[in-house]
Write a protein that holds these residues in place. Structure first.
Motif, PDB file in Angstrom:
ATOM      1  N   GLU A 180      48.480  39.447  32.674  1.00 17.94           N
ATOM      2  CA  GLU A 180      48.342  39.832  31.365  1.00 17.94           C
ATOM      3  C   GLU A 180      46.837  40.049  30.929  1.00 17.94           C
ATOM      4  N   TYR A 181      45.737  39.169  31.542  1.00 15.58           N
ATOM      5  CA  TYR A 181      44.439  39.302  31.172  1.00 15.58           C
ATOM      6  C   TYR A 181      43.979  40.332  31.938  1.00 15.58           C
ATOM      7  N   ARG A 182      44.429  40.631  33.492  1.00 17.33           N
ATOM      8  CA  ARG A 182      43.733  41.698  34.127  1.00 17.33           C
ATOM      9  C   ARG A 182      43.865  43.267  33.269  1.00 17.33           C
ATOM     10  N   ASP A 183      45.096  43.250  32.666  1.00 15.82           N
ATOM     11  CA  ASP A 183      45.310  44.527  31.950  1.00 15.82           C
ATOM     12  C   ASP A 183      44.591  44.783  30.942  1.00 15.82           C
ATOM     13  N   VAL A 193      47.297  34.773  42.194  1.00 17.02           N
ATOM     14  CA  VAL A 193      46.511  35.971  41.843  1.00 17.02           C
ATOM     15  C   VAL A 193      47.159  37.205  42.863  1.00 17.02           C
ATOM     16  N   ALA A 194      47.525  36.794  44.048  1.00 16.59           N
ATOM     17  CA  ALA A 194      48.352  37.875  44.878  1.00 16.59           C
ATOM     18  C   ALA A 194      49.384  38.587  44.004  1.00 16.59           C
ATOM     19  N   ALA A 195      50.330  37.623  43.578  1.00 17.79           N
ATOM     20  CA  ALA A 195      51.578  38.097  42.776  1.00 17.79           C
ATOM     21  C   ALA A 195      51.076  38.851  41.560  1.00 17.79           C
ATOM     22  N   ALA A 196      50.099  38.430  40.947  1.00 15.33           N
ATOM     23  CA  ALA A 196      49.839  39.112  39.827  1.00 15.33           C
ATOM     24  C   ALA A 196      49.049  40.479  39.941  1.00 15.33           C
ATOM     25  N   VAL A 197      48.554  40.787  41.168  1.00  9.37           N
ATOM     26  CA  VAL A 197      48.212  42.093  41.685  1.00  9.37           C
ATOM     27  C   VAL A 197      49.258  42.955  42.537  1.00  9.37           C
ATOM     28  N   GLY A 198      50.393  42.062  43.040  1.00  6.20           N
ATOM     29  CA  GLY A 198      51.467  42.952  43.752  1.00  6.20           C
ATOM     30  C   GLY A 198      50.979  42.954  44.982  1.00  6.20           C
ATOM     31  N   VAL A 199      50.288  42.112  45.677  1.00  5.52           N
ATOM     32  CA  VAL A 199      50.106  42.125  47.128  1.00  5.52           C
ATOM     33  C   VAL A 199      50.470  40.769  47.505  1.00  5.52           C
ATOM     34  N   CYS A 252      37.006  34.984  46.499  1.00  3.16           N
ATOM     35  CA  CYS A 252      37.412  36.429  46.551  1.00  3.16           C
ATOM     36  C   CYS A 252      37.299  37.369  45.212  1.00  3.16           C
ATOM     37  N   VAL A 253      37.327  38.572  45.424  1.00  2.00           N
ATOM     38  CA  VAL A 253      37.420  39.660  44.544  1.00  2.00           C
ATOM     39  C   VAL A 253      38.511  40.363  44.797  1.00  2.00           C
ATOM     40  N   ILE A 254      39.492  40.542  44.020  1.00  2.00           N
ATOM     41  CA  ILE A 254      40.522  41.707  44.152  1.00  2.00           C
ATOM     42  C   ILE A 254      40.573  42.278  42.626  1.00  2.00           C
ATOM     43  N   ASP A 255      40.347  43.747  42.797  1.00  2.00           N
ATOM     44  CA  ASP A 255      40.497  44.737  41.744  1.00  2.00           C
ATOM     45  C   ASP A 255      39.489  43.886  40.567  1.00  2.00           C
ATOM     46  N   SER A 256      39.895  43.435  39.476  1.00  2.00           N
ATOM     47  CA  SER A 256      38.888  42.983  38.432  1.00  2.00           C
ATOM     48  C   SER A 256      39.166  41.469  38.638  1.00  2.00           C
ATOM     49  N   VAL A 257      39.662  40.661  39.341  1.00  2.31           N
ATOM     50  CA  VAL A 257      39.864  39.379  39.177  1.00  2.31           C
ATOM     51  C   VAL A 257      38.912  38.595  40.336  1.00  2.31           C
TER      52      VAL A 257
END
Length: 236
Positions: free
Chosen positions: A55-58, A81-87, A134-139
């Motif tokens: 939710e917050y990533r969007d 976090v992986a689940a949130a970004v779909g990986v 780690c950093v993935i996308d904006s997380v």
């Protein structure tokens, strides 16, 4: 730049551990001119972490997640976090190399919790402990141990940039309820944020990116309230 903070841990929700990470990060970000729009604490649950981070990533420019990073059974933040970004969470060569080549750890002594990251993530080396962030996308994901989190944030702090904030504070012994008219007037008159914090008296804080406007607002308000006694301080 708008950010959200997510702190992870059953111990935070139970009151067993004081959530100093959230206040420290908020202070650091605010000092860099970055707006902290949300601070949320979630349990050590993959689904809860994934829901909030997603939710917050969007909604925000960046999300910082602390806690639940490491080798134990309740360290599930990377999965969330992986689940949130779909990986998926997968072996990460950079994380392994950092630990073995620079950290001096033997590969056989390391666990998945210290060598696996969300696929495609950029590893952040842990200068104080073992488990990488780690950093993935904006997380951005940091460990919950304060010393480790602070060192890790320092390594990426330049990625959080906003307009330099300016502040001014006016203290008065008048009760907050009697200041309502002047608080409303100063907010209408000046384009600055105004915070009112009662305690032994009231501390009124003026914040904005225009230094002159902040000082003018504080001066206007100071001239219209009872002054604090010399040496006295109104606490939050």
């Amino acid at each position: 730049m708008q950010t959200a903070l997510v702190t992870v841990g059953d111990e935070l929700l139970a009151g067993d551990t004081v959530n100093t990470n959230a206040s420290w990060l908020a202070e650091q970000l605010t000092g860099r001119g970055v707006a902290v729009e949300r601070v949320t604490t979630v349990p050590d649950c993959v689904d809860d972490i994934a829901a909030v981070v997603g939710e917050y990533r969007d909604a925000y420019d960046a999300v910082i997640v602390t806690g639940g990073v490491g080798p134990t059974h309740d360290d599930v933040t990377m999965d969330g976090v992986a689940a949130a970004v779909g990986v998926e969470v997968t072996p990460h060569d950079e994380a392994l190399a950092s630990l073995t080549e620079h950290g001096g750890y033997a590969a056989d002594d390391l666990t998945e919790g210290t060598t696996h990251l969300p696929a495609g993530a950029r590893a952040i080396h842990n200068e104080v402990g073992v488990a990488p962030g780690c950093v993935i996308d904006s997380v951005y994901v940091f460990p919950g141990v304060p010393a480790e989190m602070r060192a890790m944030f320092a390594s990426v702090a330049d990625e959080f940039v906003g307009e330099e904030p300016h502040t001014a504070v006016v203290e008065t012994p008048e009760p907050e309820s009697r200041l309502l008219d002047r608080l409303a007037a100063v907010r209408e008159r000046y384009d600055v944020a105004v915070g009112s914090y009662p305690g032994d008296g009231v501390r009124v804080k003026f914040t904005g990116t225009d230094e002159a406007a902040v000082e003018d607002a504080a001066d206007w308000f100071r001239d219209r309230v009872e002054p604090a006694e010399s040496g006295a301080s109104a606490e939050d």
